[in-house]
Enzyme design. Structure first.
Site, PDB file in Angstrom:
ATOM      1  N   HIS A 238      48.557 -83.943  31.993  1.00  0.00           N
ATOM      2  CA  HIS A 238      50.122 -84.430  31.788  1.00  0.00           C
ATOM      3  C   HIS A 238      50.111 -85.513  32.756  1.00  0.00           C
ATOM      4  CE1 HIS A 238      52.108 -81.168  29.665  1.00  0.00           C
ATOM      5  NE2 HIS A 238      51.075 -80.175  30.107  1.00  0.00           N
TER       6      HIS A 238
ATOM      7  N   GLU B 151      52.416 -87.812  32.678  1.00  0.00           N
ATOM      8  CA  GLU B 151      53.986 -88.204  33.054  1.00  0.00           C
ATOM      9  C   GLU B 151      54.363 -87.353  34.253  1.00  0.00           C
ATOM     10  OE1 GLU B 151      52.611 -86.079  30.961  1.00  0.00           O
ATOM     11  OE2 GLU B 151      53.826 -84.145  30.623  1.00  0.00           O
TER      12      GLU B 151
ATOM     13  N   CYS C  93      48.639 -82.739  25.816  1.00  0.00           N
ATOM     14  CA  CYS C  93      48.722 -81.051  26.117  1.00  0.00           C
ATOM     15  C   CYS C  93      48.956 -80.649  24.404  1.00  0.00           C
ATOM     16  CB  CYS C  93      49.418 -80.644  27.046  1.00  0.00           C
ATOM     17  SG  CYS C  93      48.935 -79.031  27.559  1.00  0.00           S
TER      18      CYS C  93
ATOM     19  N   ILE D  93      48.364 -77.957  32.422  1.00  0.00           N
ATOM     20  CA  ILE D  93      49.091 -76.571  32.401  1.00  0.00           C
ATOM     21  C   ILE D  93      48.974 -75.737  30.967  1.00  0.00           C
ATOM     22  CG2 ILE D  93      51.512 -75.868  32.474  1.00  0.00           C
ATOM     23  CD1 ILE D  93      52.085 -78.615  33.640  1.00  0.00           C
ATOM     24  N   ARG D  94      48.382 -74.697  31.023  1.00  0.00           N
ATOM     25  CA  ARG D  94      48.016 -73.980  30.097  1.00  0.00           C
ATOM     26  C   ARG D  94      47.465 -74.856  28.722  1.00  0.00           C
ATOM     27  NH1 ARG D  94      48.970 -68.849  29.721  1.00  0.00           N
ATOM     28  NH2 ARG D  94      49.121 -68.939  27.203  1.00  0.00           N
TER      29      ARG D  94
ATOM     30  N   GLU E  49      55.112 -76.515  23.678  1.00  0.00           N
ATOM     31  CA  GLU E  49      54.298 -75.394  22.955  1.00  0.00           C
ATOM     32  C   GLU E  49      54.059 -75.748  21.666  1.00  0.00           C
ATOM     33  OE1 GLU E  49      52.598 -71.934  22.311  1.00  0.00           O
ATOM     34  OE2 GLU E  49      54.081 -72.645  20.955  1.00  0.00           O
ATOM     35  N   SER E  50      52.709 -75.820  21.061  1.00  0.00           N
ATOM     36  CA  SER E  50      52.380 -76.537  19.907  1.00  0.00           C
ATOM     37  C   SER E  50      52.832 -75.673  18.821  1.00  0.00           C
ATOM     38  CB  SER E  50      50.908 -76.657  20.037  1.00  0.00           C
ATOM     39  OG  SER E  50      50.365 -75.531  19.999  1.00  0.00           O
TER      40      SER E  50
ATOM     41  N   ARG F 234      43.029 -74.103  21.835  1.00  0.00           N
ATOM     42  CA  ARG F 234      44.262 -73.841  22.557  1.00  0.00           C
ATOM     43  C   ARG F 234      44.104 -73.081  23.820  1.00  0.00           C
ATOM     44  NH1 ARG F 234      48.189 -70.346  20.482  1.00  0.00           N
ATOM     45  NH2 ARG F 234      50.122 -71.100  21.569  1.00  0.00           N
TER      46      ARG F 234
HETATM   47  N1  GLN Z   1      49.600 -74.080  25.733  1.00  0.00           N
HETATM   48  C1  GLN Z   1      50.234 -74.774  25.140  1.00  0.00           C
HETATM   49  C2  GLN Z   1      50.415 -74.807  23.668  1.00  0.00           C
HETATM   50  O1  GLN Z   1      49.560 -73.870  23.017  1.00  0.00           O
HETATM   51  C3  GLN Z   1      50.408 -76.316  25.505  1.00  0.00           C
HETATM   52  C4  GLN Z   1      50.753 -76.337  26.989  1.00  0.00           C
HETATM   53  C5  GLN Z   1      51.372 -77.652  27.202  1.00  0.00           C
HETATM   54  O2  GLN Z   1      51.669 -78.489  26.658  1.00  0.00           O
HETATM   55  N2  GLN Z   1      51.606 -77.858  28.694  1.00  0.00           N
HETATM   56  O3  GLN Z   1      50.827 -75.722  22.750  1.00  0.00           O
END
Ligand code: GLN
Length: 202
Positions: free
Chosen positions: A182, A184, A81, A139-140, A50-51, A110
């Site tokens: 991702h 990984e 991500c 993923i998001r 989560e950034s 984002r």
């Molecule tokens: N939505 C996340 C963010 O804003 C990033 C998601 C992720 O790293 N899988 O940081």
């Protein structure tokens, strides 16, 4: 430098998966939480997570400035991500106080793919990776809305008639690589191998 030493920023997120992927790709890998650890690595991975949380933790662990300075000095880096978001020069749809590292001249949005398609997978043509397409797990995820002149676009969302068609999801500027997705988690090591090659060449 046969086996470069690559750090994985270990404040939050999927650190272990990147350490494994790097080992499989011909590098030694260690988690990074302190400035002294950052100083000894040949390259750095910023994982997903989560950034905005990672941005806060960079401050708390007193790593923001050392990391920004090492990137400005040319440290090779790969962000996946949330890591891509942190490497950007501009972030859209984030918190006003979220910091970023200016590793790549790009604007990222984002959570760009929206609520309905929070998480999805796609097969991507990836510049510099031959053979089968790269299976990308989002993923998001963010996407890239603008790149500077020195930034090479490596992959886009394939055309399927959706809103995200053609969006930029992988870029490189010099020795800094970033992907919205991702690699990984899939067991396909080709993106990590590409990064380890960039570190070796640096
Ligand atoms: N939505 C996340 C963010 O804003 C990033 C998601 C992720 O790293 N899988 O940081």
């Amino acid at each position: 430098m046969t086996r470069p030493l690559i750090g994985v920023l270990a404040l939050q997120g999927d650190v272990r998966e990147h350490v494994h992927a790097l080992h499989d790709s011909g590098a030694d890998a260690i988690g990074i939480r302190r400035r002294e650890e950052l100083e000894k690595v040949d390259g750095l991975v910023i994982p997903g997570g989560e950034s905005t949380t990672m941005s806060k933790l960079l401050d708390i662990f007193e790593l923001y400035e050392p990391l920004r300075d090492r990137l400005a000095d040319g440290l090779p880096a790969y962000g996946s991500c949330a890591g891509m978001i942190l490497l950007a020069s501009e972030i859209l749809d984030t918190r006003a106080d979220a910091k970023h590292l200016y590793g790549v001249d790009m604007t990222v949005r984002r959570n760009a793919f929206g609520r309905q398609v929070d998480s999805f997978e796609a097969d991507l043509d990836f510049e510099g990776i031959t053979g089968d397409p790269v299976r990308a797990v989002f993923i998001r995820a963010p996407w890239v809305e603008r790149v500077g002149e020195d930034v090479e676009v490596l992959a886009r969302v394939p055309e399927t008639g959706g809103e995200a068609d053609g969006r930029i999801v992988a870029v490189r500027q010099g020795s800094v690589l970033a992907t919205s997705f991702h690699p990984e988690v899939t067991g396909d090591r080709r993106v990590h191998e590409l990064f380890v090659d960039l570190v070796r060449a640096h």
